[in-house]
Design an enzyme around this catalytic site. Structure first.
Site, PDB file in Angstrom:
ATOM      1  N   HIS A  11       0.861  -1.179   0.000  1.00 25.48           N
ATOM      2  CA  HIS A  11       0.000   0.000   0.000  1.00 25.48           C
ATOM      3  C   HIS A  11       0.899   1.231   0.000  1.00 25.48           C
ATOM      4  O   HIS A  11       1.626   1.464   0.958  1.00 25.48           O
ATOM      5  CB  HIS A  11      -0.879  -0.024   1.259  1.00 25.48           C
ATOM      6  CG  HIS A  11      -1.834   1.109   1.357  1.00 25.48           C
ATOM      7  ND1 HIS A  11      -3.173   0.989   1.045  1.00 25.48           N
ATOM      8  CD2 HIS A  11      -1.666   2.385   1.756  1.00 25.48           C
ATOM      9  CE1 HIS A  11      -3.775   2.141   1.225  1.00 25.48           C
ATOM     10  NE2 HIS A  11      -2.884   3.012   1.656  1.00 25.48           N
ATOM     11  N   HIS A  34       0.527   2.287  11.505  1.00 23.24           N
ATOM     12  CA  HIS A  34       1.672   3.177  11.406  1.00 23.24           C
ATOM     13  C   HIS A  34       1.703   4.191  12.548  1.00 23.24           C
ATOM     14  O   HIS A  34       0.704   4.419  13.232  1.00 23.24           O
ATOM     15  CB  HIS A  34       1.686   3.913  10.071  1.00 23.24           C
ATOM     16  CG  HIS A  34       0.444   4.711   9.785  1.00 23.24           C
ATOM     17  ND1 HIS A  34      -0.768   4.158   9.519  1.00 23.24           N
ATOM     18  CD2 HIS A  34       0.237   6.049   9.709  1.00 23.24           C
ATOM     19  CE1 HIS A  34      -1.672   5.086   9.294  1.00 23.24           C
ATOM     20  NE2 HIS A  34      -1.091   6.249   9.411  1.00 23.24           N
ATOM     21  N   GLU A  41      -2.285  13.919  11.674  1.00 24.97           N
ATOM     22  CA  GLU A  41      -3.320  13.605  10.687  1.00 24.97           C
ATOM     23  C   GLU A  41      -4.706  13.939  11.251  1.00 24.97           C
ATOM     24  O   GLU A  41      -5.090  13.461  12.307  1.00 24.97           O
ATOM     25  CB  GLU A  41      -3.295  12.117  10.333  1.00 24.97           C
ATOM     26  CG  GLU A  41      -1.952  11.611   9.854  1.00 24.97           C
ATOM     27  CD  GLU A  41      -1.983  10.114   9.579  1.00 24.97           C
ATOM     28  OE1 GLU A  41      -3.089   9.527   9.584  1.00 24.97           O
ATOM     29  OE2 GLU A  41      -0.919   9.523   9.378  1.00 24.97           O
ATOM     30  N   TYR A  77     -14.759   4.494   4.931  1.00 28.92           N
ATOM     31  CA  TYR A  77     -13.304   4.537   4.756  1.00 28.92           C
ATOM     32  C   TYR A  77     -12.798   3.112   4.915  1.00 28.92           C
ATOM     33  O   TYR A  77     -13.192   2.413   5.860  1.00 28.92           O
ATOM     34  CB  TYR A  77     -12.708   5.474   5.813  1.00 28.92           C
ATOM     35  CG  TYR A  77     -11.209   5.520   5.836  1.00 28.92           C
ATOM     36  CD1 TYR A  77     -10.485   5.823   4.691  1.00 28.92           C
ATOM     37  CD2 TYR A  77     -10.507   5.270   7.011  1.00 28.92           C
ATOM     38  CE1 TYR A  77      -9.103   5.868   4.717  1.00 28.92           C
ATOM     39  CE2 TYR A  77      -9.134   5.321   7.055  1.00 28.92           C
ATOM     40  CZ  TYR A  77      -8.433   5.620   5.902  1.00 28.92           C
ATOM     41  OH  TYR A  77      -7.059   5.669   5.933  1.00 28.92           O
ATOM     42  N   HIS A  88      -5.132  11.889  14.703  1.00 26.93           N
ATOM     43  CA  HIS A  88      -4.021  11.080  15.190  1.00 26.93           C
ATOM     44  C   HIS A  88      -2.783  11.971  15.103  1.00 26.93           C
ATOM     45  O   HIS A  88      -2.276  12.235  14.014  1.00 26.93           O
ATOM     46  CB  HIS A  88      -3.860   9.820  14.351  1.00 26.93           C
ATOM     47  CG  HIS A  88      -5.124   9.008  14.227  1.00 26.93           C
ATOM     48  ND1 HIS A  88      -5.897   8.984  13.096  1.00 26.93           N
ATOM     49  CD2 HIS A  88      -5.758   8.234  15.137  1.00 26.93           C
ATOM     50  CE1 HIS A  88      -6.949   8.205  13.295  1.00 26.93           C
ATOM     51  NE2 HIS A  88      -6.897   7.738  14.524  1.00 26.93           N
ATOM     52  N   HIS A 109      -1.852   4.208  15.066  1.00 31.15           N
ATOM     53  CA  HIS A 109      -3.206   4.015  14.559  1.00 31.15           C
ATOM     54  C   HIS A 109      -3.147   3.153  13.304  1.00 31.15           C
ATOM     55  O   HIS A 109      -2.076   2.769  12.848  1.00 31.15           O
ATOM     56  CB  HIS A 109      -3.904   5.354  14.287  1.00 31.15           C
ATOM     57  CG  HIS A 109      -3.212   6.209  13.265  1.00 31.15           C
ATOM     58  ND1 HIS A 109      -2.038   6.886  13.518  1.00 31.15           N
ATOM     59  CD2 HIS A 109      -3.520   6.499  11.981  1.00 31.15           C
ATOM     60  CE1 HIS A 109      -1.664   7.559  12.446  1.00 31.15           C
ATOM     61  NE2 HIS A 109      -2.543   7.335  11.479  1.00 31.15           N
TER      62      HIS A 109
HETATM   63 FE   LIG Z   1      -2.537   7.659   9.425  1.00 32.51          FE
END
Ligand SMILES: [Fe+2]
Length: 460
Positions: free
Chosen positions: A302, A345, A351, A360, A378, A384
């Site tokens: 990804h 991550h 974010e 989502y 976050h 998260h």
């Molecule tokens: Fe993120």
């Protein structure tokens, strides 16, 4: 490009008469002949108009970044009554004394649409988080809006920074000094610092709601494309400027200015939307997110979400953004042997996410879930990633075939700044804060077993 007056009922973005091209120098006349030729400030401008320059950058900014426009208007912007302070829920002070550090993941339900008493766009703005401030032109603020009433005989001017408006529910009719724009969900618009505008729910609608990214520093620009090449992501020609439009109207008119996070009102005797012609490269613009040209992997893994950056505001450090506006658009997913949703991550950037519609792909379940109109935060370093339900489905999914993700449109405001939440955002009694957000990661299966696995102890 040069555009004559569009038909009276035309919107600003008819394909046949677009003023397009990100950062372009464009010109528009609501009345033919409103713009002087060969100079900007004649002794007597055409049609008896006043010439006025609106600077978007310092006079001496390099040519590549210099932004300014010339406006030809019925009356200059000077004048008006002494400014009076107005109450608001906006905030530009993100010091420790005025805002709250947030080491944990946060998620909020949508800001409710107002019912009952009329609430305008400006009255319906509330600040969620931010960093830095407008005084030294550094940092960002993130706001939400929810309104059910038009801004009548009123204009809003933000001296603090540029505003990126992201409608989520209901279209916004945006009247500016430069012309009019209709901006619906899945479209966005940018109103640069100092441009007077009025944003109203579409006529006949029950209201409008959305997100606002405010940047205190440089203006938005398109991201670098690097190895992607000359094409892809948001194409410059898809950014559209309004045609000149004006009203010649005497009335009790209010200009609301936001300065250093506070609102001030001054009275005028006529509408300030009186610009008959303009030219330049400093103007509001809109962009249809459905035109985003997404680039993605065709092998494994990804990619980092930076490949979906629509607009960015740089810092002085190469590649590090003061603000990125990133979307997660409909796209084909074809990575083989790959966990296809976003990975777990910890990001050195902060974010703030929102959901315009649908779902989502990293948040399938949880109590309440990630709702359209909701948002999450976050901060830098906060772990998260996909919730337990997303892991359960995606880790077992067949990746031998492409699938189309077309179930929703999420976005992210990402910043290198360390944000603090406003007291409003951090208050569990605001009716929006999901105090059980962390539960979405409960139930992640333990897959590792130490039984039968040698204890490496660094190989010794
Ligand atoms: Fe993120």
């Amino acid at each position: 490009m040069w555009e004559a007056r569009p038909p009276v009922d035309a919107t600003c973005y008819q394909a046949s008469a677009e003023l397009s091209g990100f950062g372009s120098h464009v010109a528009s006349e609501a009345v033919l002949g409103a713009l002087p030729v060969g100079q900007n400030s004649p002794q007597q401008p055409p049609l008896g108009l006043y010439a006025e320059q609106l600077s978007g950058t310092a006079f001496t900014a390099p040519r590549a970044t210099n932004q300014r426009s010339w406006l030809y208007r019925i009356a200059p912007s000077v004048g008006g009554s002494a400014s009076e302070p107005l109450p608001s829920r906006l905030q530009a002070d993100f010091s420790d004394a005025a805002a709250v550090a947030a080491p944990d993941p946060h998620r909020w339900r949508p800001l409710p649409l107002p019912t009952g008493a009329p609430v305008t766009f400006v009255e319906g703005l509330v600040t969620m988080c931010g960093a830095g401030g407008p005084a030294l032109k550094e940092g960002v603020a993130i706001h939400l809006y929810s309104c059910n009433a038009p801004m009548l005989d009123t204009a809003f001017s933000n001296s603090d920074g540029d505003l990126l408006l992201v409608p989520q529910a209901g279209a916004l009719h945006v009247v500016t000094e430069f012309g009019r724009m209709s901006v619906e969900p899945r479209e966005v618009c940018v109103v640069p610092r100092g441009v007077r505008f009025a944003a109203s729910p579409a006529a006949g609608s029950s209201g409008a709601r959305g997100y606002v990214l405010e940047t205190f520093g440089p203006h938005f620009r398109l991201p670098e494309l690097g190895p992607i090449g000359a094409n892809g992501l948001a194409e410059p020609r898809d950014f559209v400027y309004p045609h000149a439009w004006y009203e010649d109207r005497t009335c009790d008119f209010t200009v609301v200015t936001k300065l250093l996070g506070r609102l001030y009102a001054t009275k005028r005797t006529h509408s300030v939307f009186d610009v008959v012609g303009w030219h330049g490269n400093y103007a509001p613009y809109k962009y249809d997110l459905r035109r985003f040209h997404a680039v993605n992997t065709v092998s494994v893994d990804h990619p980092d979400p930076s490949i979906f950056t629509v607009l960015t505001v740089p810092t002085n450090e190469p590649g590090v953004a003061a603000a990125d506006f990133v979307i997660f658009p409909p796209r084909w997913l074809c990575a083989e042997g790959t966990f296809r949703p976003p990975y777990f991550h910890r990001n050195c950037m902060s974010e703030f996410m929102g959901l315009i519609d649908g779902v989502y792909d990293a948040k399938k379940g949880g109590k309440g879930g990630f709702e359209p109109g909701g948002c999450s935060y976050h901060g830098a370093g906060t772990p998260h990633g996909p919730d337990a339900a997303a892991v359960a489905s995606a880790s077992q999914a067949d990746t031998s075939r492409p699938t189309k993700f077309d179930g929703g449109l999420a976005f992210m405001f990402e910043t290198s700044a360390l944000l603090r939440l406003t007291p409003f955002a951090a208050d569990p009694s605001n009716g929006m804060l999901d105090t059980d957000y962390g539960a979405c990661w409960e139930g992640l299966p333990r897959l590792f077993s130490s039984a039968g696995v040698a204890n490496g102890s660094n190989g010794k």
